[in-house]
Design a protein around this motif. Structure first.
Motif, short mmCIF file in Angstrom:
data_model
loop_
_atom_site.label_atom_id
_atom_site.label_comp_id
_atom_site.label_asym_id
_atom_site.label_seq_id
_atom_site.Cartn_x
_atom_site.Cartn_y
_atom_site.Cartn_z
N GLU A 8 0.83 -1.21 0.00
CA GLU A 8 0.00 0.00 0.00
C GLU A 8 0.87 1.26 0.00
OE1 GLU A 8 -3.35 2.14 2.78
OE2 GLU A 8 -3.22 -0.05 2.80
N ARG A 9 1.91 1.27 0.81
CA ARG A 9 2.82 2.43 0.84
C ARG A 9 3.54 2.59 -0.51
NH1 ARG A 9 5.78 2.66 6.72
NH2 ARG A 9 3.94 3.33 7.88
N SER A 10 3.95 1.48 -1.09
CA SER A 10 4.64 1.54 -2.39
C SER A 10 3.71 2.08 -3.48
CB SER A 10 5.14 0.15 -2.77
OG SER A 10 6.11 -0.30 -1.87
N LEU A 11 2.48 1.59 -3.48
CA LEU A 11 1.50 2.10 -4.46
C LEU A 11 1.26 3.60 -4.25
CD1 LEU A 11 -1.16 -0.75 -4.69
CD2 LEU A 11 0.02 0.33 -6.61
N ASP A 12 1.10 4.01 -3.01
CA ASP A 12 0.86 5.41 -2.70
C ASP A 12 2.05 6.27 -3.13
OD1 ASP A 12 -0.74 7.54 -1.49
OD2 ASP A 12 0.83 7.59 0.06
#
Length: 153
Positions: A8-12
């Motif tokens: 999720e952090r990588s996508l964000d």
């Protein structure tokens, strides 16, 4: 930290990077349009004034070509940054989404077509704009010299 949170952090992170540089690219192009429009207006006004402003027409033509080159180089850099974020988003899409929800992956596959009637990318349109305005600048830079040559006995 579990894998879902990392994903999720990588996508964000990848999305924000893409969004920032895509917006930056449009802003840079808008500045290019505004500056080149003002310079072109200055060239037009100078041409209407006759031969007494021929040096200014040449100078503005050179400046028009120079800003076209500089904005083209800026666009190249921003385009590279956008492409890097697209690569990251495509890799993350493969992990996190279904094939139907993989927007960047499907767009990459669809934009492979070439030709005059195919769908053009922003980059292609921008490059054509930079090249056209740059060439017009060169023509305007040379016009006073051609006028001077044709006026001499």
């Amino acid at each position: 930290m579990n894998n879902d949170v990392k994903l999720e952090r990588s996508l964000d992170h990848a999305w924000r990077y893409f969004e920032l540089h895509a917006q930056q690219r449009m802003t840079v192009f808008n500045f290019f349009l505004a500056i080149s429009g003002l310079v072109a207006a200055g060239i037009g006004i100078s041409l209407q004034q006759g031969m007494s402003f021929s040096f200014l027409v040449s100078l503005l033509g050179v400046f028009l070509s120079l800003i076209s080159f500089l904005f083209w180089k800026l666009d190249q850099r921003v385009s590279l940054m956008i492409k890097n974020s697209e690569i990251a988003l495509i890799a993350l899409e493969k992990i996190a989404t279904t094939s139907d929800a993989s927007i960047f992956s499907s767009d990459q596959a669809q934009s492979k077509s070439t030709g005059l009637l195919s769908t053009w990318t922003y980059g292609k349109c921008f490059r054509i704009s930079f090249m056209s305005v740059g060439l017009m600048g060169i023509v305007f830079a040379a016009i006073p010299y051609f006028i001077n040559l044709s006026c001499k006995p």
